[in-house]
Scaffold this motif. Structure first.
Motif, PDB file in Angstrom:
ATOM      1  N   ASP A  64       0.858  -1.202   0.000  1.00 46.30           N
ATOM      2  CA  ASP A  64       0.000   0.000   0.000  1.00 46.30           C
ATOM      3  C   ASP A  64       0.883   1.238   0.000  1.00 46.30           C
ATOM      4  O   ASP A  64       0.667   2.200  -0.742  1.00 46.30           O
ATOM      5  CB  ASP A  64      -0.876   0.051   1.271  1.00 46.30           C
ATOM      6  CG  ASP A  64      -2.053  -0.905   1.233  1.00 46.30           C
ATOM      7  OD1 ASP A  64      -2.602  -1.142   0.131  1.00 46.30           O
ATOM      8  OD2 ASP A  64      -2.442  -1.407   2.308  1.00 46.30           O
ATOM      9  N   SER A  86      -5.014  10.525  -2.505  1.00 44.88           N
ATOM     10  CA  SER A  86      -4.892   9.069  -2.510  1.00 44.88           C
ATOM     11  C   SER A  86      -5.563   8.487  -1.288  1.00 44.88           C
ATOM     12  O   SER A  86      -5.536   9.091  -0.209  1.00 44.88           O
ATOM     13  CB  SER A  86      -3.411   8.680  -2.514  1.00 44.88           C
ATOM     14  OG  SER A  86      -3.232   7.368  -2.022  1.00 44.88           O
ATOM     15  N   GLU A  87      -6.129   7.284  -1.457  1.00 48.04           N
ATOM     16  CA  GLU A  87      -6.742   6.589  -0.329  1.00 48.04           C
ATOM     17  C   GLU A  87      -5.740   6.393   0.810  1.00 48.04           C
ATOM     18  O   GLU A  87      -6.117   6.321   1.969  1.00 48.04           O
ATOM     19  CB  GLU A  87      -7.267   5.225  -0.796  1.00 48.04           C
ATOM     20  CG  GLU A  87      -8.064   4.526   0.276  1.00 48.04           C
ATOM     21  CD  GLU A  87      -8.523   3.136  -0.136  1.00 48.04           C
ATOM     22  OE1 GLU A  87      -9.217   3.013  -1.157  1.00 48.04           O
ATOM     23  OE2 GLU A  87      -8.184   2.175   0.570  1.00 48.04           O
ATOM     24  N   ASP A 106      -6.707   4.929  -5.662  1.00 47.32           N
ATOM     25  CA  ASP A 106      -6.464   3.907  -4.647  1.00 47.32           C
ATOM     26  C   ASP A 106      -5.330   3.061  -5.230  1.00 47.32           C
ATOM     27  O   ASP A 106      -5.535   2.326  -6.190  1.00 47.32           O
ATOM     28  CB  ASP A 106      -7.730   3.061  -4.440  1.00 47.32           C
ATOM     29  CG  ASP A 106      -7.527   1.971  -3.402  1.00 47.32           C
ATOM     30  OD1 ASP A 106      -6.400   1.822  -2.901  1.00 47.32           O
ATOM     31  OD2 ASP A 106      -8.506   1.252  -3.112  1.00 47.32           O
ATOM     32  N   ASP A 109      -5.977  -1.544  -4.525  1.00 43.37           N
ATOM     33  CA  ASP A 109      -7.282  -1.880  -3.964  1.00 43.37           C
ATOM     34  C   ASP A 109      -7.379  -3.393  -3.765  1.00 43.37           C
ATOM     35  O   ASP A 109      -6.852  -4.166  -4.565  1.00 43.37           O
ATOM     36  CB  ASP A 109      -8.394  -1.428  -4.914  1.00 43.37           C
ATOM     37  CG  ASP A 109      -9.751  -1.802  -4.363  1.00 43.37           C
ATOM     38  OD1 ASP A 109     -10.117  -1.282  -3.299  1.00 43.37           O
ATOM     39  OD2 ASP A 109     -10.428  -2.644  -4.976  1.00 43.37           O
ATOM     40  N   TYR A 272     -12.062   7.556  -4.447  1.00 41.52           N
ATOM     41  CA  TYR A 272     -11.011   6.642  -4.938  1.00 41.52           C
ATOM     42  C   TYR A 272     -11.580   5.382  -5.583  1.00 41.52           C
ATOM     43  O   TYR A 272     -10.907   4.767  -6.390  1.00 41.52           O
ATOM     44  CB  TYR A 272     -10.084   6.221  -3.788  1.00 41.52           C
ATOM     45  CG  TYR A 272      -9.728   7.361  -2.881  1.00 41.52           C
ATOM     46  CD1 TYR A 272      -8.894   8.373  -3.337  1.00 41.52           C
ATOM     47  CD2 TYR A 272     -10.241   7.456  -1.590  1.00 41.52           C
ATOM     48  CE1 TYR A 272      -8.578   9.443  -2.525  1.00 41.52           C
ATOM     49  CE2 TYR A 272      -9.924   8.519  -0.766  1.00 41.52           C
ATOM     50  CZ  TYR A 272      -9.099   9.514  -1.240  1.00 41.52           C
ATOM     51  OH  TYR A 272      -8.796  10.578  -0.448  1.00 41.52           O
ATOM     52  N   GLU A 273     -12.773   4.985  -5.143  1.00 45.46           N
ATOM     53  CA  GLU A 273     -13.308   3.699  -5.607  1.00 45.46           C
ATOM     54  C   GLU A 273     -14.649   3.845  -6.319  1.00 45.46           C
ATOM     55  O   GLU A 273     -14.787   3.480  -7.483  1.00 45.46           O
ATOM     56  CB  GLU A 273     -13.436   2.743  -4.405  1.00 45.46           C
ATOM     57  CG  GLU A 273     -12.073   2.362  -3.831  1.00 45.46           C
ATOM     58  CD  GLU A 273     -12.118   1.900  -2.373  1.00 45.46           C
ATOM     59  OE1 GLU A 273     -12.976   2.364  -1.606  1.00 45.46           O
ATOM     60  OE2 GLU A 273     -11.269   1.067  -1.996  1.00 45.46           O
TER      61      GLU A 273
END
Ligand code: AHM
Ligand code: MG
Length: 327
Positions: A64, A86-87, A106, A109, A272-273
Protein backbone atom coordinates in the motif's frame (compact mmCIF):
# COMPACT_ATOMS: atom_id res chain seq x y z
CA UNK A 1 -1.40 -7.36 -32.62
CA UNK A 2 -4.09 -4.75 -32.50
CA UNK A 3 -3.91 -1.07 -31.65
CA UNK A 4 -1.61 0.07 -28.86
CA UNK A 5 -2.94 2.30 -26.08
CA UNK A 6 -1.00 5.20 -27.55
CA UNK A 7 -2.55 4.67 -31.01
CA UNK A 8 -6.00 4.39 -29.43
CA UNK A 9 -5.53 7.71 -27.59
CA UNK A 10 -4.37 9.44 -30.77
CA UNK A 11 -7.46 8.38 -32.70
CA UNK A 12 -9.43 11.51 -33.50
CA UNK A 13 -12.74 10.23 -32.10
CA UNK A 14 -11.65 10.80 -28.48
CA UNK A 15 -12.28 14.23 -26.92
CA UNK A 16 -8.97 14.39 -25.06
CA UNK A 17 -6.31 17.04 -24.78
CA UNK A 18 -2.62 16.26 -25.43
CA UNK A 19 -2.04 16.68 -21.66
CA UNK A 20 -4.70 14.12 -20.78
CA UNK A 21 -3.24 11.80 -23.39
CA UNK A 22 0.18 12.11 -21.68
CA UNK A 23 -1.34 11.65 -18.25
CA UNK A 24 -3.06 8.40 -19.26
CA UNK A 25 0.14 7.05 -20.82
CA UNK A 26 2.02 7.97 -17.64
CA UNK A 27 -0.61 6.22 -15.52
CA UNK A 28 -0.40 3.09 -17.70
CA UNK A 29 3.43 3.11 -17.48
CA UNK A 30 3.29 3.51 -13.69
CA UNK A 31 0.84 0.63 -13.38
CA UNK A 32 3.04 -1.55 -15.60
CA UNK A 33 5.90 -0.83 -13.18
CA UNK A 34 3.68 -1.67 -10.22
CA UNK A 35 2.56 -4.85 -11.95
CA UNK A 36 6.19 -6.03 -11.97
CA UNK A 37 6.63 -5.08 -8.32
CA UNK A 38 3.46 -6.94 -7.29
CA UNK A 39 4.40 -9.87 -9.52
CA UNK A 40 7.65 -10.44 -7.60
CA UNK A 41 6.55 -9.22 -4.17
CA UNK A 42 7.14 -12.44 -2.21
CA UNK A 43 10.54 -12.88 -3.80
CA UNK A 44 11.49 -9.33 -2.80
CA UNK A 45 10.09 -9.51 0.73
CA UNK A 46 7.36 -6.97 -0.03
CA UNK A 47 4.47 -9.00 1.37
CA UNK A 48 2.88 -8.39 4.73
CA UNK A 49 1.71 -5.50 6.85
CA UNK A 50 3.56 -2.53 8.28
CA UNK A 51 3.18 -1.56 11.90
CA UNK A 52 1.10 1.50 10.95
CA UNK A 53 -2.42 2.55 9.97
CA UNK A 54 -3.72 4.93 7.32
CA UNK A 55 -5.96 7.91 8.07
CA UNK A 56 -8.98 5.61 8.08
CA UNK A 57 -7.53 3.39 10.78
CA UNK A 58 -6.77 0.49 8.42
CA UNK A 59 -3.50 -1.41 8.78
CA UNK A 60 -1.28 -0.58 5.81
CA UNK A 61 0.47 -3.28 3.84
CA UNK A 62 4.03 -2.73 2.65
CA UNK A 63 2.69 -2.57 -0.89
CA UNK A 64 0.00 0.00 0.00
CA UNK A 65 2.75 2.38 1.06
CA UNK A 66 5.27 1.51 -1.65
CA UNK A 67 2.71 1.85 -4.45
CA UNK A 68 1.52 5.17 -3.06
CA UNK A 69 5.11 6.44 -3.02
CA UNK A 70 5.48 5.34 -6.62
CA UNK A 71 2.38 7.22 -7.82
CA UNK A 72 3.13 10.48 -6.00
CA UNK A 73 6.55 11.04 -7.61
CA UNK A 74 5.94 14.40 -9.35
CA UNK A 75 8.28 13.71 -12.32
CA UNK A 76 6.02 10.84 -13.40
CA UNK A 77 3.28 13.18 -14.52
CA UNK A 78 5.25 15.47 -16.88
CA UNK A 79 3.53 18.63 -15.69
CA UNK A 80 0.00 17.35 -16.35
CA UNK A 81 -1.12 16.95 -12.71
CA UNK A 82 -1.86 19.89 -10.41
CA UNK A 83 -2.65 17.82 -7.33
CA UNK A 84 -3.10 14.30 -6.03
CA UNK A 85 -5.43 12.68 -3.50
CA UNK A 86 -4.89 9.07 -2.51
CA UNK A 87 -6.74 6.59 -0.33
CA UNK A 88 -3.44 6.04 1.49
CA UNK A 89 -2.75 9.71 2.36
CA UNK A 90 -4.33 11.94 5.00
CA UNK A 91 -4.60 14.91 2.72
CA UNK A 92 -3.98 16.11 -0.83
CA UNK A 93 -0.58 17.02 -2.25
CA UNK A 94 0.21 19.79 -4.72
CA UNK A 95 2.23 18.59 -7.69
CA UNK A 96 2.57 21.18 -10.46
CA UNK A 97 0.75 24.51 -10.41
CA UNK A 98 0.57 24.43 -14.22
CA UNK A 99 -1.01 20.97 -14.35
CA UNK A 100 -4.47 20.78 -15.92
CA UNK A 101 -5.75 17.81 -13.91
CA UNK A 102 -6.42 16.44 -10.45
CA UNK A 103 -5.44 12.81 -10.03
CA UNK A 104 -7.24 10.65 -7.46
CA UNK A 105 -6.41 7.00 -6.80
CA UNK A 106 -6.46 3.91 -4.65
CA UNK A 107 -2.95 2.58 -5.37
CA UNK A 108 -3.62 -1.05 -4.41
CA UNK A 109 -7.28 -1.88 -3.96
CA UNK A 110 -8.19 -5.20 -2.36
CA UNK A 111 -4.84 -5.30 -0.59
CA UNK A 112 -6.05 -8.02 1.80
CA UNK A 113 -5.59 -10.28 -1.23
CA UNK A 114 -1.86 -9.57 -1.54
CA UNK A 115 -0.78 -12.17 1.00
CA UNK A 116 -2.72 -14.92 -0.77
CA UNK A 117 -1.52 -13.97 -4.25
CA UNK A 118 -5.06 -12.96 -5.17
CA UNK A 119 -6.29 -10.32 -7.57
CA UNK A 120 -5.71 -6.66 -6.70
CA UNK A 121 -5.93 -3.46 -8.72
CA UNK A 122 -5.23 0.27 -9.00
CA UNK A 123 -8.29 2.52 -9.37
CA UNK A 124 -7.98 6.10 -10.66
CA UNK A 125 -10.15 9.12 -11.35
CA UNK A 126 -9.25 12.34 -13.17
CA UNK A 127 -10.89 15.75 -12.74
CA UNK A 128 -10.16 19.11 -14.32
CA UNK A 129 -7.99 21.24 -12.02
CA UNK A 130 -9.31 24.67 -11.06
CA UNK A 131 -7.76 27.44 -13.13
CA UNK A 132 -7.55 30.00 -10.31
CA UNK A 133 -3.78 29.76 -9.78
CA UNK A 134 -4.37 29.56 -6.01
CA UNK A 135 -3.08 26.68 -3.87
CA UNK A 136 -5.31 23.63 -4.10
CA UNK A 137 -7.64 22.85 -1.24
CA UNK A 138 -9.64 19.76 -0.36
CA UNK A 139 -12.75 21.49 -1.74
CA UNK A 140 -11.24 21.37 -5.25
CA UNK A 141 -11.46 17.57 -5.14
CA UNK A 142 -15.01 17.45 -3.75
CA UNK A 143 -17.02 17.25 -6.95
CA UNK A 144 -19.70 14.84 -8.10
CA UNK A 145 -18.46 11.83 -10.07
CA UNK A 146 -20.39 13.03 -13.12
CA UNK A 147 -17.64 15.67 -13.57
CA UNK A 148 -14.84 13.12 -14.06
CA UNK A 149 -12.98 13.56 -17.35
CA UNK A 150 -11.54 10.04 -17.19
CA UNK A 151 -11.69 7.03 -14.92
CA UNK A 152 -10.31 3.56 -14.92
CA UNK A 153 -8.57 0.72 -13.18
CA UNK A 154 -5.70 -1.65 -13.75
CA UNK A 155 -6.28 -5.24 -12.71
CA UNK A 156 -3.21 -7.21 -11.63
CA UNK A 157 -4.63 -10.66 -12.33
CA UNK A 158 -3.36 -13.55 -14.41
CA UNK A 159 -3.15 -10.84 -17.08
CA UNK A 160 -2.58 -7.17 -16.28
CA UNK A 161 -5.44 -5.23 -17.88
CA UNK A 162 -6.37 -1.56 -18.07
CA UNK A 163 -10.05 -0.64 -18.24
CA UNK A 164 -10.59 2.96 -19.27
CA UNK A 165 -13.27 5.53 -20.03
CA UNK A 166 -13.35 9.16 -21.12
CA UNK A 167 -17.15 9.22 -21.11
CA UNK A 168 -17.40 7.74 -24.60
CA UNK A 169 -17.66 4.04 -23.82
CA UNK A 170 -15.24 1.63 -22.19
CA UNK A 171 -12.12 0.03 -23.64
CA UNK A 172 -9.96 -2.77 -22.20
CA UNK A 173 -6.21 -3.08 -22.85
CA UNK A 174 -3.79 -5.87 -21.97
CA UNK A 175 -0.20 -5.27 -20.88
CA UNK A 176 2.36 -7.25 -22.90
CA UNK A 177 5.40 -7.59 -20.63
CA UNK A 178 7.92 -8.52 -23.32
CA UNK A 179 6.85 -5.75 -25.66
CA UNK A 180 6.43 -3.38 -22.68
CA UNK A 181 3.24 -1.97 -24.20
CA UNK A 182 -0.53 -2.01 -23.84
CA UNK A 183 -2.76 -3.44 -26.58
CA UNK A 184 -6.49 -3.04 -27.15
CA UNK A 185 -8.47 -6.16 -26.22
CA UNK A 186 -12.04 -4.89 -26.42
CA UNK A 187 -13.64 -1.54 -27.26
CA UNK A 188 -17.17 -0.29 -26.50
CA UNK A 189 -17.64 -2.98 -23.85
CA UNK A 190 -21.28 -3.54 -22.89
CA UNK A 191 -22.46 -5.21 -19.67
CA UNK A 192 -25.38 -7.61 -20.24
CA UNK A 193 -28.60 -5.97 -19.05
CA UNK A 194 -29.75 -9.03 -17.09
CA UNK A 195 -27.78 -11.38 -14.89
CA UNK A 196 -28.15 -14.31 -12.55
CA UNK A 197 -24.93 -13.72 -10.60
CA UNK A 198 -24.40 -11.56 -7.51
CA UNK A 199 -21.35 -10.57 -5.44
CA UNK A 200 -21.63 -9.51 -1.81
CA UNK A 201 -19.85 -10.37 1.44
CA UNK A 202 -22.62 -12.60 2.78
CA UNK A 203 -21.03 -12.84 6.24
CA UNK A 204 -22.57 -9.41 6.88
CA UNK A 205 -26.11 -10.68 6.27
CA UNK A 206 -27.30 -9.94 9.80
CA UNK A 207 -26.12 -6.32 9.55
CA UNK A 208 -27.81 -5.49 6.24
CA UNK A 209 -30.68 -3.04 5.85
CA UNK A 210 -34.04 -4.56 4.79
CA UNK A 211 -33.89 -3.73 1.03
CA UNK A 212 -30.50 -5.49 0.67
CA UNK A 213 -31.66 -8.45 2.74
CA UNK A 214 -34.85 -8.72 0.68
CA UNK A 215 -32.95 -8.71 -2.61
CA UNK A 216 -30.29 -11.23 -1.58
CA UNK A 217 -32.79 -13.51 0.18
CA UNK A 218 -34.82 -13.60 -3.04
CA UNK A 219 -31.69 -14.54 -5.01
CA UNK A 220 -30.86 -17.27 -2.49
CA UNK A 221 -34.39 -18.69 -2.68
CA UNK A 222 -33.70 -19.30 -6.37
CA UNK A 223 -36.25 -21.34 -8.30
CA UNK A 224 -38.33 -21.84 -5.15
CA UNK A 225 -38.81 -18.11 -4.50
CA UNK A 226 -40.38 -15.08 -6.14
CA UNK A 227 -37.59 -14.83 -8.73
CA UNK A 228 -38.35 -18.34 -10.00
CA UNK A 229 -34.74 -18.85 -11.09
CA UNK A 230 -31.44 -19.88 -9.50
CA UNK A 231 -28.62 -17.40 -8.89
CA UNK A 232 -24.88 -17.92 -8.60
CA UNK A 233 -22.61 -16.12 -6.11
CA UNK A 234 -18.98 -14.88 -6.34
CA UNK A 235 -16.90 -12.77 -3.92
CA UNK A 236 -13.18 -12.02 -4.33
CA UNK A 237 -12.90 -9.29 -1.66
CA UNK A 238 -11.19 -7.23 -4.33
CA UNK A 239 -13.48 -4.64 -5.85
CA UNK A 240 -11.46 -4.42 -9.03
CA UNK A 241 -11.59 -8.20 -9.49
CA UNK A 242 -15.31 -8.43 -8.75
CA UNK A 243 -16.11 -5.43 -10.96
CA UNK A 244 -14.00 -6.86 -13.77
CA UNK A 245 -16.11 -10.00 -13.76
CA UNK A 246 -19.26 -7.84 -13.90
CA UNK A 247 -17.83 -5.85 -16.81
CA UNK A 248 -16.75 -9.04 -18.57
CA UNK A 249 -19.91 -11.14 -18.26
CA UNK A 250 -22.50 -9.20 -16.24
CA UNK A 251 -23.54 -9.50 -12.62
CA UNK A 252 -24.37 -7.29 -9.66
CA UNK A 253 -21.74 -6.17 -7.12
CA UNK A 254 -22.80 -4.82 -3.74
CA UNK A 255 -20.96 -3.33 -0.78
CA UNK A 256 -23.92 -1.69 0.96
CA UNK A 257 -23.89 0.39 4.10
CA UNK A 258 -25.18 -1.60 7.06
CA UNK A 259 -25.93 -1.33 10.77
CA UNK A 260 -22.31 -1.67 11.93
CA UNK A 261 -21.13 1.74 13.20
CA UNK A 262 -18.02 1.74 10.98
CA UNK A 263 -20.05 0.79 7.89
CA UNK A 264 -22.99 3.15 8.47
CA UNK A 265 -21.93 5.08 5.35
CA UNK A 266 -20.63 2.02 3.51
CA UNK A 267 -17.05 0.76 3.32
CA UNK A 268 -15.86 1.90 -0.09
CA UNK A 269 -14.68 5.44 -0.69
CA UNK A 270 -16.53 7.85 -3.00
CA UNK A 271 -13.51 9.50 -4.62
CA UNK A 272 -11.01 6.64 -4.94
CA UNK A 273 -13.31 3.70 -5.61
CA UNK A 274 -17.02 4.38 -6.15
CA UNK A 275 -16.80 7.30 -8.60
CA UNK A 276 -14.34 5.91 -11.16
CA UNK A 277 -15.93 2.45 -11.05
CA UNK A 278 -19.46 3.90 -11.36
CA UNK A 279 -18.27 5.97 -14.34
CA UNK A 280 -16.99 2.82 -16.07
CA UNK A 281 -20.10 0.80 -15.24
CA UNK A 282 -22.46 3.46 -16.62
CA UNK A 283 -20.31 3.90 -19.70
CA UNK A 284 -20.61 0.15 -20.27
CA UNK A 285 -24.40 0.35 -20.12
CA UNK A 286 -24.78 -0.71 -16.47
CA UNK A 287 -26.07 1.20 -13.45
CA UNK A 288 -24.42 2.29 -10.19
CA UNK A 289 -26.37 3.46 -7.13
CA UNK A 290 -25.88 4.02 -3.41
CA UNK A 291 -29.32 2.52 -2.66
CA UNK A 292 -31.98 5.02 -3.68
CA UNK A 293 -29.74 7.30 -5.78
CA UNK A 294 -27.13 7.40 -8.55
CA UNK A 295 -23.52 7.33 -7.27
CA UNK A 296 -22.27 9.85 -9.84
CA UNK A 297 -24.75 12.50 -8.59
CA UNK A 298 -23.44 12.41 -5.02
CA UNK A 299 -21.62 15.48 -3.72
CA UNK A 300 -18.81 14.19 -1.48
CA UNK A 301 -18.48 16.05 1.83
CA UNK A 302 -14.85 15.14 2.50
CA UNK A 303 -11.85 13.52 0.82
CA UNK A 304 -12.20 10.12 2.47
CA UNK A 305 -16.00 9.97 2.41
CA UNK A 306 -17.49 6.51 2.12
CA UNK A 307 -20.59 5.38 0.29
CA UNK A 308 -22.84 2.42 -0.14
CA UNK A 309 -22.20 0.78 -3.55
CA UNK A 310 -24.54 -1.33 -5.70
CA UNK A 311 -23.65 -1.67 -9.37
CA UNK A 312 -23.65 -3.79 -12.47
CA UNK A 313 -26.28 -5.23 -14.82
CA UNK A 314 -29.03 -2.64 -15.20
CA UNK A 315 -32.13 -4.77 -14.54
CA UNK A 316 -30.86 -6.10 -11.20
CA UNK A 317 -29.53 -2.73 -9.99
CA UNK A 318 -32.87 -1.11 -10.83
CA UNK A 319 -34.67 -3.84 -8.89
CA UNK A 320 -32.56 -3.14 -5.79
CA UNK A 321 -33.15 0.59 -6.25
CA UNK A 322 -36.91 0.01 -6.32
CA UNK A 323 -36.65 -1.95 -3.05
CA UNK A 324 -34.83 1.01 -1.48
CA UNK A 325 -37.40 3.49 -2.77
CA UNK A 326 -40.30 1.36 -1.50
CA UNK A 327 -38.71 1.01 1.95
P1 AHM B 1 -9.11 -1.61 0.48
O1 AHM B 1 -9.15 -0.40 -0.41
O2 AHM B 1 -8.62 -1.29 1.86
O3 AHM B 1 -8.42 -2.76 -0.14
O4 AHM B 1 -10.65 -2.02 0.76
C1 AHM B 1 -11.55 -2.17 -0.32
C2 AHM B 1 -11.87 -3.63 -0.54
C3 AHM B 1 -12.59 -3.85 -1.85
O5 AHM B 1 -11.67 -4.12 -2.87
C4 AHM B 1 -13.45 -5.06 -1.54
O6 AHM B 1 -14.62 -5.08 -2.32
C5 AHM B 1 -13.78 -4.88 -0.10
O7 AHM B 1 -12.76 -4.06 0.46
C6 AHM B 1 -13.80 -6.19 0.64
O8 AHM B 1 -14.18 -5.98 1.94
P2 AHM B 1 -14.49 -7.19 2.96
O9 AHM B 1 -13.16 -7.71 3.40
O10 AHM B 1 -15.28 -6.53 4.06
O11 AHM B 1 -15.30 -8.24 2.23
MG1 MG C 1 -9.58 0.31 -1.91
Amino acid sequence: MTQTLSQYLDAAKLPISPELNRLILAMAASCAELSDIIGTSSLNNLQGALDQENVQGEVQKKLDVLSNELFIQPERWHGTVAGIASEEMDTLIQVDAKGDYLLIFDPVDGSSNLDVNGTVGTIFSILDAPKTGADLTEADFLRPGSEQVAGGYVLYGPETQLVLTFGQGVAIFGYHRHKNDWFLIRDQVQIPVSTREFAINASNHRHWHPPVRRYIDECLAGKDGVRGTDFNMRWLASMVGDVHRVISRGGIFMYPSDTRPNVSNGKLRVLYEANPIAFLIEQAGGAAINGPDRILDQMPGKLHQRTSVILGSREEVERVQSYFREA
